[in-house]
Design an enzyme around this catalytic site. Structure first.
Site, PDB file in Angstrom:
ATOM      1  N   GLY A   4       0.833  -1.197   0.000  1.00 63.28           N
ATOM      2  CA  GLY A   4       0.000   0.000   0.000  1.00 63.28           C
ATOM      3  C   GLY A   4       0.867   1.245   0.000  1.00 63.28           C
ATOM      4  O   GLY A   4       0.957   1.987  -0.975  1.00 63.28           O
ATOM      5  N   ARG A   5       1.577   1.421   1.143  1.00 60.80           N
ATOM      6  CA  ARG A   5       2.415   2.603   1.330  1.00 60.80           C
ATOM      7  C   ARG A   5       3.410   2.812   0.182  1.00 60.80           C
ATOM      8  O   ARG A   5       3.593   3.929  -0.292  1.00 60.80           O
ATOM      9  CB  ARG A   5       3.195   2.421   2.640  1.00 60.80           C
ATOM     10  CG  ARG A   5       3.971   3.622   3.107  1.00 60.80           C
ATOM     11  CD  ARG A   5       4.853   3.223   4.305  1.00 60.80           C
ATOM     12  NE  ARG A   5       4.112   2.496   5.305  1.00 60.80           N
ATOM     13  CZ  ARG A   5       3.576   3.036   6.393  1.00 60.80           C
ATOM     14  NH1 ARG A   5       3.742   4.309   6.642  1.00 60.80           N
ATOM     15  NH2 ARG A   5       2.907   2.296   7.250  1.00 60.80           N
ATOM     16  N   CYS A  57      -6.557  22.107  18.546  1.00 61.10           N
ATOM     17  CA  CYS A  57      -6.454  22.357  19.985  1.00 61.10           C
ATOM     18  C   CYS A  57      -5.840  21.167  20.715  1.00 61.10           C
ATOM     19  O   CYS A  57      -6.486  20.534  21.555  1.00 61.10           O
ATOM     20  CB  CYS A  57      -7.831  22.668  20.549  1.00 61.10           C
ATOM     21  SG  CYS A  57      -8.479  24.170  19.851  1.00 61.10           S
TER      22      CYS A  57
HETATM   23  C1  LIG Z   1      -2.071  -2.540   5.960  1.00 59.95           C
HETATM   24  C2  LIG Z   1      -2.068  -3.808   5.219  1.00 59.95           C
HETATM   25  C3  LIG Z   1      -1.398  -3.884   3.987  1.00 59.95           C
HETATM   26  C4  LIG Z   1      -0.602  -2.740   3.413  1.00 59.95           C
HETATM   27  O1  LIG Z   1       0.466  -2.352   4.213  1.00 59.95           O
HETATM   28  P1  LIG Z   1       1.543  -1.288   3.667  1.00 59.95           P
HETATM   29  O2  LIG Z   1       2.464  -1.120   4.798  1.00 59.95           O
HETATM   30  O3  LIG Z   1       0.792  -0.041   3.356  1.00 59.95           O
HETATM   31  O4  LIG Z   1       2.179  -1.862   2.465  1.00 59.95           O
HETATM   32  C5  LIG Z   1      -1.463  -5.075   3.307  1.00 59.95           C
HETATM   33  N1  LIG Z   1      -2.137  -6.139   3.787  1.00 59.95           N
HETATM   34  C6  LIG Z   1      -2.807  -6.097   4.959  1.00 59.95           C
HETATM   35  C7  LIG Z   1      -3.529  -7.289   5.428  1.00 59.95           C
HETATM   36  C8  LIG Z   1      -2.791  -4.935   5.708  1.00 59.95           C
HETATM   37  O5  LIG Z   1      -3.433  -4.890   6.872  1.00 59.95           O
END
Ligand SMILES: *Cc1c(COP(=O)(O)O)cnc(C)c1O
Length: 488
Positions: free
Chosen positions: A341-342, A416
């Protein structure tokens, strides 16, 4: 505990400056550069042009960069797990929780990734995007989508099975029972043929501890996700799936954490997953087709962070571990998937803020700190408050006057809370003034997706830029949007 390792307090002045795009390209969107006027330029658009259509605070997403990163992940998994090299195929699923809209989903699907979702609405967005990309009817076989998460309800599991998602990841023994019930219901409703089974995966807790912060490392034992391999619970759950006439055990799933900057944890997890796959086969005769090794590859947020491993490096390490692991066990090689994802969306996006206030606070004899207030904060970036995450900030609307030197600063939001920090420690130009624009890089993942309305801030928009053009991925929220939700 910080999820990056920057020891910032005693760093000499100058060490905490934000690297320019040409100094650390991995930190910035691929098209980010200084224009002729000295201002930042992204996607072929100068800062002034961007801000004319999208005033601060705003996220700016480099769409060409997103496209390229998604294409890279698809390509490296396909190459490293290419069947002709004795492998059995590989795929990358984009972890939508990092940042998901239908436009983002369409982009990554078009570049060959699947989409991994963590809620019913994320799944709905994935289905809408799949329909747009693949055309009518595709959503009855949404094999390129996944659904995971703990405590899934019967309704959630039913939706996923109804659309035949490729990765329905069960998180407990109870969910195995719910999935079997959902299939019985779908058969009774005529959606499934009388002998059709639901294809499921089982989420494992491998005991591998990796990643930046306790809240985002998920492979170790005492936490809410997954089913323990060490206690035998995972084997039991997999046996229950195999024993259920309504279900097919498609594969095993492991996600060891997030913001991981080495291969070791992944490789260790591969060994544990393959060993369990072997044990399941010995006890049930079923050798799972696929293993999903989750997401977690880290990115750099500041100039002090190392350049992270590339997707190709990680895919190669995984392929090596799968190959040797299967050889040692004498098992056939599974299909392999990952869920980044990241690393797909993080560096594609910067947040632009306007400086609204400057305050020098005396810390003791000869020591002071400049507090720089900006027009956003923990409502658009929760990660510093949640994990102590480090970021950096670059003066974006002009080049600094070198004669003005540098000043150690803390960039803070307007909420705040004293913990409302955007950048804890950064060296900014000594001539920084109210009205200047700061760019915070690497905010594409878990930025807008974790945004909130604290102090009734409206959530900022996400502008896309590409080839000199610009539009909205997400429009900025308005006060009317918030008032519309009020009851009587
Ligand atoms: C959060 C998550 C991802 C993605 O993680 P990244 O660190 O953003 O690559 C993939 N699979 C599962 C099951 C997750 O919970």
């Amino acid at each position: 505990m910080s999820d990056t390792t920057a020891p910032t307090d005693e760093a000499p002045l100058g060490d905490l400056g934000a690297p320019e795009p040409d100094e650390r390209p991995d930190l910035w969107p691929s098209t980010a550069r200084r224009g002729a006027d000295g201002a930042l330029e992204i996607g072929g658009r100068g800062l002034e042009e961007i801000l004319a259509q999208a005033p601060t605070p705003v996220f700016v997403l480099d769409e060409a960069d997103l496209r390229a990163r998604a294409a890279t992940w698809s390509a490296v998994m396909a190459e490293e797990f290419w069947p002709r090299y004795g492998m059995n195929g590989g795929e990358a699923y984009y972890a939508g929780k990092a940042f998901l809209t239908t436009r983002v989903a369409r982009t990554v699907l078009t570049e060959g990734m699947g989409i991994d979702t963590a809620s019913r609405v994320e799944l709905a967005v994935g289905l809408a995007a799949l329909q747009a990309v693949d055309g009518q009817g595709a959503t009855s076989r949404a094999t390129r989508l996944g659904l995971h998460g703990n405590g899934k309800t019967l309704a959630e599991i039913s939706v996923a099975l109804h659309h035949r998602v490729g990765h329905l990841v069960l998180d407990s023994l109870e969910e195995v029972g719910l999935a079997a019930q959902a299939v019985r219901d779908l058969r009774a409703a005529g959606v499934y043929a009388p002998d059709e089974t639901g294809s499921v995966m089982v989420r494992l807790t491998t005991g591998v501890h990796a990643g930046g912060h306790e809240h985002i490392s998920t492979g170790h034992e005492d936490q809410k996700f997954g089913i323990s391999v060490a206690t035998g619970a995972a084997l039991e759950a997999c046996r229950a799936v195999v024993a259920a006439p309504e279900l097919t055990l498609h594969g095993l799933h492991s996600h060891i954490g997030s913001q991981i900057l080495g291969h070791e944890g992944f490789v260790e997890a591969v060994g544990i997953v393959l060993r369990l796959r072997h044990d399941i086969a010995e006890s049930t005769g079923v050798l799972c087709e696929e293993i999903d090794l989750g997401g977690g590859l880290g990115i750099a947020y500041t100039g002090l962070d190392p350049v992270p491993p590339s997707p190709a490096d990680l895919a190669r390490a995984l392929a090596q571990a799968v190959r040797t692991g299967c050889q040692e066990l004498g098992d056939g090689v599974p299909r392999v998937s990952v869920e980044p994802g990241r690393s797909v969306v993080g560096p594609t996006t910067v947040t632009l803020y306007t400086v609204t206030g400057l305050k020098t606070v005396e810390l003791g004899p000869g020591a002071s700190r400049l507090y720089v207030s900006v027009d956003g904060g923990m409502s658009d970036n929760l990660r510093p408050a949640l994990y102590g995450s480090a970021y950096t900030a670059l003066l974006a609307n002009r080049r600094p006057d070198p004669a003005a030197g540098l000043v150690r600063a803390r960039v803070v939001g307007k909420h705040c809370e004293s913990g409302d920090v955007v950048v804890r420690d950064v060296d900014l130009p000594g001539d920084l003034a109210v009205g200047d624009v700061l760019a915070v890089p690497a905010t594409g993942a878990y930025g807008r997706s974790m945004a909130n309305n604290y102090n009734l801030f409206t959530r900022p928009g996400v502008a896309w830029v590409a080839d000199g053009e610009q539009g909205w991925v997400l429009r900025p929220e308005t006060i009317e949007d918030l008032l519309r939700l009020e009851g009587d």
